[in-house]
Design a protein around this motif. Sequence first.
Motif, short mmCIF file in Angstrom:
data_model
loop_
_atom_site.label_atom_id
_atom_site.label_comp_id
_atom_site.label_asym_id
_atom_site.label_seq_id
_atom_site.Cartn_x
_atom_site.Cartn_y
_atom_site.Cartn_z
N GLY A 181 43.11 36.17 19.01
CA GLY A 181 43.07 36.05 20.46
C GLY A 181 43.83 37.17 21.14
N ASP A 182 45.00 37.50 20.60
CA ASP A 182 45.79 38.60 21.14
C ASP A 182 45.06 39.93 20.98
OD1 ASP A 182 47.73 36.85 21.87
OD2 ASP A 182 49.30 37.63 20.56
N LYS A 183 44.42 40.09 19.83
CA LYS A 183 43.67 41.33 19.58
C LYS A 183 42.49 41.45 20.55
CE LYS A 183 42.54 42.55 15.31
NZ LYS A 183 41.76 42.68 14.04
N ALA A 184 41.77 40.35 20.74
CA ALA A 184 40.61 40.36 21.64
C ALA A 184 41.03 40.71 23.07
CB ALA A 184 39.91 39.00 21.61
N PHE A 185 42.20 40.23 23.47
CA PHE A 185 42.70 40.55 24.82
C PHE A 185 42.94 42.05 24.96
CE2 PHE A 185 46.27 41.60 27.55
CZ PHE A 185 45.83 41.10 28.77
N VAL A 186 43.59 42.65 23.98
CA VAL A 186 43.89 44.09 24.05
C VAL A 186 42.59 44.90 24.05
CG1 VAL A 186 45.05 46.02 22.91
CG2 VAL A 186 46.12 43.76 22.94
N GLU A 187 41.64 44.48 23.26
CA GLU A 187 40.35 45.18 23.24
C GLU A 187 39.67 45.09 24.60
OE1 GLU A 187 39.04 44.65 18.54
OE2 GLU A 187 38.60 43.04 19.97
N GLU A 188 39.76 43.92 25.26
CA GLU A 188 39.17 43.75 26.58
C GLU A 188 39.91 44.60 27.61
OE1 GLU A 188 36.50 42.72 29.30
OE2 GLU A 188 36.40 42.07 27.19
N PHE A 189 41.21 44.72 27.46
CA PHE A 189 42.00 45.55 28.37
C PHE A 189 41.48 46.99 28.35
CE2 PHE A 189 45.33 48.75 28.83
CZ PHE A 189 45.82 48.45 30.09
N PHE A 190 41.27 47.54 27.18
CA PHE A 190 40.82 48.93 27.08
C PHE A 190 39.38 49.10 27.54
CE2 PHE A 190 44.51 49.46 24.20
CZ PHE A 190 45.08 50.55 24.85
N ARG A 191 38.56 48.07 27.40
CA ARG A 191 37.21 48.16 27.95
C ARG A 191 37.24 48.18 29.47
NH1 ARG A 191 35.70 44.88 23.42
NH2 ARG A 191 36.19 42.97 24.56
N ASP A 192 38.14 47.39 30.04
CA ASP A 192 38.21 47.27 31.49
C ASP A 192 38.87 48.49 32.15
OD1 ASP A 192 38.02 45.44 33.94
OD2 ASP A 192 40.17 45.87 33.92
N ILE A 193 39.85 49.08 31.48
CA ILE A 193 40.66 50.13 32.10
C ILE A 193 39.88 51.43 32.32
CG2 ILE A 193 41.58 51.32 30.04
CD1 ILE A 193 43.57 50.14 33.13
N GLN A 194 38.76 51.60 31.61
CA GLN A 194 38.01 52.85 31.74
C GLN A 194 37.34 52.98 33.11
OE1 GLN A 194 34.42 52.99 29.19
NE2 GLN A 194 34.76 50.81 28.81
N HIS A 195 37.36 51.92 33.89
CA HIS A 195 36.73 51.95 35.21
C HIS A 195 37.74 52.19 36.34
CE1 HIS A 195 33.18 50.55 33.17
NE2 HIS A 195 33.78 49.45 32.78
N SER A 196 38.97 52.59 35.98
CA SER A 196 40.02 52.77 36.99
C SER A 196 40.06 54.21 37.51
CB SER A 196 41.38 52.40 36.39
OG SER A 196 42.42 52.77 37.27
N GLU A 197 39.73 54.39 38.79
CA GLU A 197 39.80 55.71 39.39
C GLU A 197 41.24 56.21 39.49
OE1 GLU A 197 37.79 55.85 43.12
OE2 GLU A 197 35.85 55.21 42.29
#
Length: 311
Positions: A141-157
């Motif tokens: 669960g902790d790993k999945a969260f970190v993976e989701e974080f990096f997927r989401d962060i690529q959209h930050s201007e």
Amino acid sequence: MLSRRLLRIKVLKALFAHIKSGSDSMIASEKALMASVNKAYDLYFQMLTLPVELVKYAHQRQNLAKQKRLPTAEDLNPNTKFVDNIILSMIADSDSVNDHIAANGLGWSQHTDLIRILYNRMVQSEYYQKYMASGERTFDGDKAFVEEFFRDIQHSEELDDALEEMSVMWCDDMPYILMMISRTISGIRTSHNDIRIASQYKSEEDLEFVKILFEKTLIDFDKTQEYIEKFTSNWDVERIVFMDNLIIATAMTELLQFPSIPVKVTLDEFIEISKYYSTPGSSTFINGVLDKIVESLNAEDRIRKAGRGLI
């Protein structure tokens, strides 16, 4: 490891800068190329530590909340699931990561406003709220969260702007570095005492690949252009953009100089690169020209491939 596609892009950019600037020092341009490749590897560590900085910020906020004159029950007993994330703790404690960060002057200490913005955006996200609401804590669960974080962060201007300020060499590197990070996070196991850091190159062959592709393309550029002109005679020379010629010349060098790289791989890679680094119609033009060049080079017995599946 840095992907071959990113290495090809770095070579193309270095060739473009060298030729367009009229530089007469191949050594200086090659040093700049290698600095750009090394800087891409720095971005891997810089990004790997980004969520760790958010953990530090969250921990500070929790400590300040406890010091209120009239703290609430939530202030006194905060949800520590994020700040205690196992994967992020492993990154924070990694000697390999910390040593590279320290040795190369990396980090986020000068970007506190960015960390605050990214943290506030993260806590409002659906994936964060779902993660924090789950009472169960698991390694996966902790790993999945970190993976989701990096997927989401690529959209930050805001992040893109900050990285561009830190280094102009990081422009366009992010998608490739995030793939490296994704593999790193995915590879972490409960049995590991430390995270396994990706090496800069798959092998010494990748380092040689960069240098030879740059040097040979540059040395033979005029001769290669004469060869390319035989297959572009029906095209208006004024309409053939320089980057198209450069991509074709670099692809031709790879076809001739690297026996272990299949012809199809070379063609597919440079045609795909042309979709992002040249004009909208360039990929079709480059595809057509390269097909004719391969046919001609084969007829001249100049393309010689060796290795499993290539002989």
